[in-house]
Design a protein around this motif. Structure first.
Motif, PDB file in Angstrom:
ATOM      1  N   GLU A 117       2.076   4.981   1.500  1.00  0.00           N
ATOM      2  CA  GLU A 117       2.254   5.865   0.451  1.00  0.00           C
ATOM      3  C   GLU A 117       1.135   6.024  -0.694  1.00  0.00           C
ATOM      4  N   LYS A 118       0.484   7.200  -0.893  1.00  0.00           N
ATOM      5  CA  LYS A 118      -0.691   7.159  -1.796  1.00  0.00           C
ATOM      6  C   LYS A 118       0.073   6.654  -3.304  1.00  0.00           C
ATOM      7  N   ASN A 119      -0.514   5.526  -3.816  1.00  0.00           N
ATOM      8  CA  ASN A 119       0.014   4.901  -4.804  1.00  0.00           C
ATOM      9  C   ASN A 119       1.438   4.306  -5.353  1.00  0.00           C
ATOM     10  N   SER A 120       1.325   4.230  -3.980  1.00  0.00           N
ATOM     11  CA  SER A 120       2.243   3.428  -3.248  1.00  0.00           C
ATOM     12  C   SER A 120       2.422   0.900  -3.685  1.00  0.00           C
ATOM     13  N   VAL A 121       1.662   1.290  -3.452  1.00  0.00           N
ATOM     14  CA  VAL A 121       1.257  -0.361  -3.452  1.00  0.00           C
ATOM     15  C   VAL A 121      -0.737  -0.858  -4.207  1.00  0.00           C
ATOM     16  N   ASP A 122      -0.484  -1.580  -4.766  1.00  0.00           N
ATOM     17  CA  ASP A 122      -1.875  -2.403  -5.042  1.00  0.00           C
ATOM     18  C   ASP A 122      -1.877  -3.768  -4.673  1.00  0.00           C
ATOM     19  N   PRO A 123      -3.023  -3.801  -3.061  1.00  0.00           N
ATOM     20  CA  PRO A 123      -3.380  -4.680  -2.273  1.00  0.00           C
ATOM     21  C   PRO A 123      -3.922  -5.936  -3.430  1.00  0.00           C
ATOM     22  N   GLU A 124      -3.908  -6.752  -3.841  1.00  0.00           N
ATOM     23  CA  GLU A 124      -6.018  -7.551  -4.439  1.00  0.00           C
ATOM     24  C   GLU A 124      -6.168  -9.042  -3.542  1.00  0.00           C
ATOM     25  N   GLY A 125      -4.579  -9.817  -3.477  1.00  0.00           N
ATOM     26  CA  GLY A 125      -4.927 -11.299  -2.914  1.00  0.00           C
ATOM     27  C   GLY A 125      -4.629 -11.768  -1.029  1.00  0.00           C
ATOM     28  N   LEU A 126      -5.825 -11.833  -0.168  1.00  0.00           N
ATOM     29  CA  LEU A 126      -5.173 -12.259   1.397  1.00  0.00           C
ATOM     30  C   LEU A 126      -5.863 -13.572   0.827  1.00  0.00           C
ATOM     31  N   ARG A 127      -4.771 -14.311   1.801  1.00  0.00           N
ATOM     32  CA  ARG A 127      -5.320 -15.691   2.079  1.00  0.00           C
ATOM     33  C   ARG A 127      -4.919 -15.616   4.257  1.00  0.00           C
TER      34      ARG A 127
END
Length: 398
Positions: A117-127
């Protein structure tokens, strides 16, 4: 207002001494291949392309994965699959995006299924883990007036469905006051949590890092002092933490020229190149900076060689403030501010937040960088390609 980038051919020779033997040294040479710029508000399959905060190359498909740090505001949290044609990268002020092709976009799903949902997560890194055909991603964490959220490292399947959570020590979770100077506050600072991910060269260990120190470890960096960040290592098989190391982030490299202007620096991503050895990115944003002869985007980006082999394992230590420990050893490799155009003008530097090894190009191994535009018209989604001139020297680091 349209911002154009100035890019150029540059051959930089950076000499450093890796900690192998006291008398051992190597020359690490990077050639600038070119860049591509994805225009602001580019659309792909119903999504707005932006916020690209990571980059990882899958050699089996010759494609890249890149996560968007969209907090499910513009579109649901997601990652993209794309290809980069290095032959079309240009050393040009306006390189275009002919060498960038988006192939797929995948929604990242919650543990119970469904989009965040909106503003429920902050993705940053991925491998991408080529050995297990799975994807790891990190969430930065949240310390704001609207509430706290713990930083996280997770595994997902290729279709974006949740697989598992890695176990993050509780002392990384924000607690106490949003105003971190209050006694008893702990955990990550807001917007300075888990920005990065790296997989060990033997495929057994997953690393993440805080951009700056934890509240209980050290204040955030400014123009006068650095910050003691942490690198956290997980055993991939069990998902449990197995080691932690202190990493000293430099002070803000370019102090604001205007009183009261915003300035921040952080460890934005890193790449494993050997046994507990890394190439790290430290990215500064200093608003109001005025540097003669440069396109003043506000960003300064430096790459370091960092070695944890002789660093103290601080695993389980809730606070390292005042403790006698050995951090990672660091040596400056590359300062993007030194890049010049063919006409002698300086390269405009984006918000570099992702790094990966790429394919061979004209017989040389490559490193690719990506810049996060923060969905802002004043910033840019920038791909930068570098050629490793001497492959044998890189092998010596590994």
């Amino acid at each position: 207002m349209r911002i154009t980038l100035l890019a150029a051919l540059a051959v930089l020779q950076i000499s450093f001494t890796p900690p192998l033997r006291a008398a051992d040294s190597a020359s690490f040479v990077l050639n600038y291949i070119g860049q591509q710029i994805v225009p602001h508000q580019t659309k792909f399959k119903g999504t707005t392309v932006g916020g690209l905060s990571s980059l990882d190359y899958n050699a089996s498909t010759a494609r890249y994965l890149s996560i968007s740090d969209d907090r499910s505001r513009t579109n649901p949290a997601r990652f993209y699959e794309l290809s980069l044609d290095l032959a079309k990268f240009q050393r040009s002020a306006e390189p275009g995006m002919a060498g960038v092709t988006f192939h797929a976009v995948t929604t990242i799903q919650q543990s119970g299924g469904g989009a965040f949902e909106k503003n429920s997560v902050d993705p940053e890194g991925l491998r991408f883990d080529r050995r297990r055909n799975t994807i790891y991603w990190s969430e930065e964490g949240h310390r704001e007036i609207s509430g706290f959220r713990s930083p996280a490292v997770r595994e997902m399947n290729a279709d974006g469905s949740h697989s598992r959570d890695f176990i993050v020590p509780l002392y990384y979770s924000p607690s106490g006051s949003r105003v971190w100077t209050f006694t008893g506050s702990k955990g990550v600072y807001d917007n300075l949590g888990f920005e990065s991910l790296a997989i060990s060269t033997d495929g057994t260990t997953l690393y993440t890092a805080t951009e700056n120190g934890l509240v209980q470890d050290s204040p955030p960096a400014n123009a006068y002092r650095g910050s003691r960040a942490r690198i956290l290592a997980f055993d991939i098989a069990t998902g449990k933490p197995v080691a932690e190391y202190a990493y000293d982030v430099e002070p803000v490299t370019s102090a604001p020229s205007l009183l009261g202007s915003f300035a921040i620096i952080g460890l934005s991503d890193f790449l494993a190149i050997g046994d507990r050895q890394f190439i790290t990115i430290e990215r500064t944003l200093s608003l109001g900076t005025i540097t003669p002869g440069r396109i003043n985007t506000g960003y300064t980006v430096r790459l370091y060689y960092a070695d944890a082999r002789n660093a103290t394992n601080i695993s389980g230590m809730e606070s390292i403030a005042g403790k006698s420990i050995s951090p990672l050893r660091k040596v400056l490799l590359f300062d993007m501010s030194d890049l010049k155009n063919t006409d002698g003008s300086a390269l405009a530097i984006g918000n570099i937040e992702g790094i990966t090894f790429g394919p061979e190009f004209k017989g040389k191994r490559t490193i690719l960088l990506v810049a996060d535009n923060n969905f802002s018209r004043m910033q840019f989604t920038q791909f930068v390609a570098l050629e490793i001139a001497f492959e044998s020297e890189l092998e010596r680091l590994q």
